[in-house]
Design an enzyme around this catalytic site. Structure first.
Site, PDB file in Angstrom:
ATOM      1  N   GLY A 139       0.863  -1.183   0.000  1.00 34.62           N
ATOM      2  CA  GLY A 139       0.000   0.000   0.000  1.00 34.62           C
ATOM      3  C   GLY A 139       0.886   1.215   0.000  1.00 34.62           C
ATOM      4  N   SER A 141       2.902   4.657   0.807  1.00 33.02           N
ATOM      5  CA  SER A 141       3.592   5.127   2.006  1.00 33.02           C
ATOM      6  C   SER A 141       2.660   6.031   2.815  1.00 33.02           C
ATOM      7  CB  SER A 141       4.848   5.906   1.586  1.00 33.02           C
ATOM      8  OG  SER A 141       5.492   6.413   2.708  1.00 33.02           O
ATOM      9  N   GLY A 144      -0.665   3.344   6.566  1.00 31.55           N
ATOM     10  CA  GLY A 144      -0.868   2.716   7.883  1.00 31.55           C
ATOM     11  C   GLY A 144      -0.499   1.241   7.943  1.00 31.55           C
ATOM     12  N   ARG A 172      15.414   6.091  10.663  1.00 31.10           N
ATOM     13  CA  ARG A 172      14.708   7.201  11.313  1.00 31.10           C
ATOM     14  C   ARG A 172      15.003   7.125  12.803  1.00 31.10           C
ATOM     15  NH1 ARG A 172       9.398   5.284   8.359  1.00 31.10           N
ATOM     16  NH2 ARG A 172       9.721   6.254   6.333  1.00 31.10           N
ATOM     17  N   ARG A 265       3.178  12.282  10.237  1.00 31.90           N
ATOM     18  CA  ARG A 265       4.192  11.360  10.778  1.00 31.90           C
ATOM     19  C   ARG A 265       5.502  12.101  11.007  1.00 31.90           C
ATOM     20  NH1 ARG A 265       5.474   5.892   7.531  1.00 31.90           N
ATOM     21  NH2 ARG A 265       6.699   7.310   6.236  1.00 31.90           N
ATOM     22  N   ARG A 276       7.039  10.477  -2.423  1.00 33.34           N
ATOM     23  CA  ARG A 276       6.186   9.377  -1.935  1.00 33.34           C
ATOM     24  C   ARG A 276       4.752   9.546  -2.421  1.00 33.34           C
ATOM     25  NH1 ARG A 276       8.305   6.265   3.024  1.00 33.34           N
ATOM     26  NH2 ARG A 276      10.526   6.464   2.704  1.00 33.34           N
TER      27      ARG A 276
HETATM   28  N1  LIG Z   1      -6.512   4.766  10.312  1.00 32.12           N
HETATM   29  C1  LIG Z   1      -5.673   5.749  10.606  1.00 32.12           C
HETATM   30  N2  LIG Z   1      -6.152   6.969  10.874  1.00 32.12           N
HETATM   31  C2  LIG Z   1      -5.320   7.985  11.157  1.00 32.12           C
HETATM   32  N3  LIG Z   1      -3.984   7.901  11.200  1.00 32.12           N
HETATM   33  C3  LIG Z   1      -3.446   6.698  10.908  1.00 32.12           C
HETATM   34  C4  LIG Z   1      -4.246   5.570  10.620  1.00 32.12           C
HETATM   35  N4  LIG Z   1      -3.437   4.527  10.380  1.00 32.12           N
HETATM   36  C5  LIG Z   1      -2.164   4.961  10.539  1.00 32.12           C
HETATM   37  N5  LIG Z   1      -2.181   6.273  10.868  1.00 32.12           N
HETATM   38  C6  LIG Z   1      -1.010   7.138  11.077  1.00 32.12           C
HETATM   39  O1  LIG Z   1      -0.473   7.434   9.771  1.00 32.12           O
HETATM   40  C7  LIG Z   1       0.923   7.559   9.803  1.00 32.12           C
HETATM   41  C8  LIG Z   1       1.530   6.585   8.795  1.00 32.12           C
HETATM   42  O2  LIG Z   1       1.318   5.256   9.235  1.00 32.12           O
HETATM   43  P1  LIG Z   1       2.395   4.138   8.996  1.00 32.12           P
HETATM   44  O3  LIG Z   1       3.755   4.633   9.352  1.00 32.12           O
HETATM   45  O4  LIG Z   1       1.903   2.917   9.689  1.00 32.12           O
HETATM   46  O5  LIG Z   1       2.280   3.984   7.426  1.00 32.12           O
HETATM   47  P2  LIG Z   1       3.001   2.975   6.437  1.00 32.12           P
HETATM   48  O6  LIG Z   1       1.999   2.564   5.435  1.00 32.12           O
HETATM   49  O7  LIG Z   1       3.660   1.905   7.195  1.00 32.12           O
HETATM   50  O8  LIG Z   1       4.091   3.905   5.757  1.00 32.12           O
HETATM   51  P3  LIG Z   1       5.470   3.508   5.025  1.00 32.12           P
HETATM   52  O9  LIG Z   1       5.124   2.693   3.849  1.00 32.12           O
HETATM   53  O10 LIG Z   1       6.065   4.825   4.667  1.00 32.12           O
HETATM   54  O11 LIG Z   1       6.310   2.767   6.003  1.00 32.12           O
HETATM   55  C9  LIG Z   1       1.353   7.243  11.229  1.00 32.12           C
HETATM   56  O12 LIG Z   1       1.615   8.452  11.892  1.00 32.12           O
HETATM   57  C10 LIG Z   1       0.142   6.526  11.828  1.00 32.12           C
HETATM   58  O13 LIG Z   1       0.026   6.744  13.222  1.00 32.12           O
HETATM   59  N1  LIG Z   2       9.935  -4.181  -2.374  1.00 36.17           N
HETATM   60  C1  LIG Z   2      10.133  -3.923  -1.077  1.00 36.17           C
HETATM   61  N2  LIG Z   2       9.555  -2.855  -0.506  1.00 36.17           N
HETATM   62  C2  LIG Z   2       9.763  -2.646   0.802  1.00 36.17           C
HETATM   63  C3  LIG Z   2      10.550  -3.510   1.576  1.00 36.17           C
HETATM   64  N3  LIG Z   2      10.572  -3.040   2.850  1.00 36.17           N
HETATM   65  C4  LIG Z   2       9.798  -1.944   2.871  1.00 36.17           C
HETATM   66  N4  LIG Z   2       9.310  -1.711   1.632  1.00 36.17           N
HETATM   67  C5  LIG Z   2       8.413  -0.626   1.216  1.00 36.17           C
HETATM   68  O1  LIG Z   2       9.136   0.565   1.103  1.00 36.17           O
HETATM   69  C6  LIG Z   2       8.254   1.656   1.289  1.00 36.17           C
HETATM   70  C7  LIG Z   2       8.877   2.691   2.157  1.00 36.17           C
HETATM   71  O2  LIG Z   2       9.127   2.233   3.436  1.00 36.17           O
HETATM   72  P1  LIG Z   2       9.715   3.229   4.567  1.00 36.17           P
HETATM   73  O3  LIG Z   2       9.988   2.372   5.749  1.00 36.17           O
HETATM   74  O4  LIG Z   2      10.930   3.863   3.997  1.00 36.17           O
HETATM   75  O5  LIG Z   2       8.621   4.237   4.822  1.00 36.17           O
HETATM   76  C8  LIG Z   2       6.968   1.068   1.881  1.00 36.17           C
HETATM   77  O6  LIG Z   2       5.995   1.048   0.859  1.00 36.17           O
HETATM   78  C9  LIG Z   2       7.328  -0.334   2.230  1.00 36.17           C
HETATM   79  O7  LIG Z   2       6.251  -1.219   2.066  1.00 36.17           O
HETATM   80  C10 LIG Z   2      11.142  -4.630   0.936  1.00 36.17           C
HETATM   81  O8  LIG Z   2      11.853  -5.459   1.534  1.00 36.17           O
HETATM   82  N5  LIG Z   2      10.904  -4.787  -0.373  1.00 36.17           N
END
Ligand SMILES: Nc1ncnc2c1ncn2[C@@H]1O[C@H](COP(=O)(O)OP(=O)(O)OP(=O)(O)O)[C@@H](O)[C@H]1O
Ligand SMILES: Nc1nc2c(ncn2[C@@H]2O[C@H](COP(=O)(O)O)[C@@H](O)[C@H]2O)c(=O)[nH]1
Length: 387
Positions: A139, A141, A144, A172, A265, A276
């Site tokens: 999904g 970036s 969630g 980070r 975030r 992103r």
């Molecule tokens: N349903 C929601 N409603 C509001 N805020 C949310 C929700 N889900 C997640 N968040 C917040 O959104 C921000 C991004 O969430 P998260 O870091 O889990 O995203 P991610 O998809 O893992 O991003 P990335 O791919 O960059 O690692 C965080 O600050 C989180 O607390």
């Molecule tokens: N193809 C892959 N994508 C990955 C992997 N680990 C994380 N991710 C994706 O990267 C983005 C950005 O992550 P962030 O931690 O820098 O915010 C996010 O969409 C992850 O799902 C991997 O091993 N392979």
């Protein structure tokens, strides 16, 4: 299935054990090639080596070996199946840890051989029973994914394990090396990718990210269901690999909300946020790609989305696997070696040759439902006692 007392199964001796002064070897013939699997007699704990003899030209080739080789033991028994993989049973090792496959002519090995321009063989460990399929969560970036996965791991720490990816991005604040990611250098990850250590990798938001085979195996070896948080390119690569997984795409309720979350975030610069968000549009477009994702989840209200995720995961693979009881009964903790082979099964003989409590003298390993293979594990091994 063949039972004791019935006609003996067809048994072709495809493996001969050759003992020279200091090397113990199996030679397995496939067409014009002989695959020689050796270990040192002086140092039986040294790792297994593989050499290929071209019988027409009488020349030896040392292949590129992919995957994790078996732990070193004194010796093993080996037999060829389907002209594409050699089953190896490690002697003196409990059954649930002793079954290995050396892939010599599978589609994966053929593909890798083409890419690398060398002979390739690949190790894959055999896993009794199906095991639960890994879960790939993708999904854009900021949608969630990490938040949902963290909730799942907190509520079910002994059921789920996170596949720790490698990345060239800088950590980070609060991110721990080896926990959130394996932070690495570009040259290092590129070298390891070329060595075949990665299940998938992709260039994401200007950095390299990748899932090592070891990252997935270390979770499944703990008996946990593996969760992968990877981008859409990575999901596509895993789909094309031999790893059978469930693929979930998490969508935001709106693009504006996604941007709001990413900004709130506070982990990226403005330039990175823009990058992103651009990539998010492309990822959202691809979420409907035919045959890529099994489920779409909208993360609007976090708690509601989490409940839906849990429902999806418990719906899948909820069946009782008869092999689970075989393992739970302790039968898989006895040691066996290969007795004979037919097209559909391998008969295994107990090494102690006594019926211990809960173990059987002879077992049948069903070859009809193997799945997976390198990269990763060969699953679906059905084992039953022969009465
Ligand atoms: N349903 C929601 N409603 C509001 N805020 C949310 C929700 N889900 C997640 N968040 C917040 O959104 C921000 C991004 O969430 P998260 O870091 O889990 O995203 P991610 O998809 O893992 O991003 P990335 O791919 O960059 O690692 C965080 O600050 C989180 O607390
Ligand atoms: N193809 C892959 N994508 C990955 C992997 N680990 C994380 N991710 C994706 O990267 C983005 C950005 O992550 P962030 O931690 O820098 O915010 C996010 O969409 C992850 O799902 C991997 O091993 N392979």
């Amino acid at each position: 299935m063949t039972h004791v007392g019935e006609e003996a199964p067809e048994f072709r001796v495809e493996s001969v054990t050759l003992e020279s002064k200091d090397i113990l070897q199996n030679a397995i013939d496939i067409g014009t090639k002989a695959y020689v699997i050796s270990r040192s007699v002086d140092d039986p704990k040294s790792s297994i080596t593989i050499k290929i003899l071209d019988k027409l030209t009488q020349t030896w080739v040392v292949p590129t070996v992919l995957g994790t080789p078996p732990n070193a033991t004194d010796s093993h028994s080996a037999v060829l199946i389907n002209n594409e993989k050699i089953v190896i049973i490690e002697k003196g090792v409990p059954l649930n840890d002793s079954i290995w496959f050396l892939e010599v002519d599978t589609p994966f090995v053929k593909q890798q051989s083409k890419i690398k321009g060398t002979e390739v063989v690949a190790w894959s460990k055999g896993v009794i029973g199906e095991g639960q399929k890994p879960v790939v969560i993708s999904g854009p970036s900021g949608v969630g994914k990490g938040t949902l996965i963290a909730k799942l791991m907190k509520e079910y720490p002994s059921n789920f394990g996170f596949s720790v990816s490698h990345t060239t991005r800088a950590p980070r604040e609060k991110e721990i090396d080896g926990v959130h990611y394996h932070f690495t250098e570009r040259s290092k990850i590129e070298e390891e990718i070329s060595e075949g250590k990665f299940l998938e990798f992709a260039h994401v938001h200007g950095n390299v990210y990748g899932t090592s085979i070891e990252a997935v195996e270390s979770v499944t070896d703990e008996g946990k269901r593996c969760i992968l948080d990877i981008d859409v390119q990575g999901a596509r690569s895993v789909r094309a690999s031999s790893l059978e997984a469930i693929f979930i795409f998490v969508c935001p309720p709106s693009f504006e909300e996604l941007e709001k979350r990413l900004r709130a975030r506070g982990t990226e610069t403005e330039e990175q946020i823009q990058k992103r968000l651009r990539n998010a549009r492309a990822e959202l477009d691809q979420s409907n790609s035919r045959g890529l994702f099994d489920h779409l989840l909208v993360n609007d209200d976090l708690e509601a989305c989490y409940e839906n995720l849990k429902k999806l995961l418990s719906l899948d693979d909820d069946h009782e696997d008869s092999n689970d009881s075989f393992v739970k009964d302790g039968k898989a903790s006895a040691c066996y070696s290969i007795l004979s082979k037919t097209n559909s099964e391998i008969l295994l003989q107990s090494e102690t040759n006594e019926v211990e409590k809960g173990t059987a003298n002879m077992l049948s390993l069903d070859l009809s439902s193997l799945s997976g293979g390198a990269p990763g594990r060969t699953r679906g091994l059905k084992i039953s006692s022969v009465n």
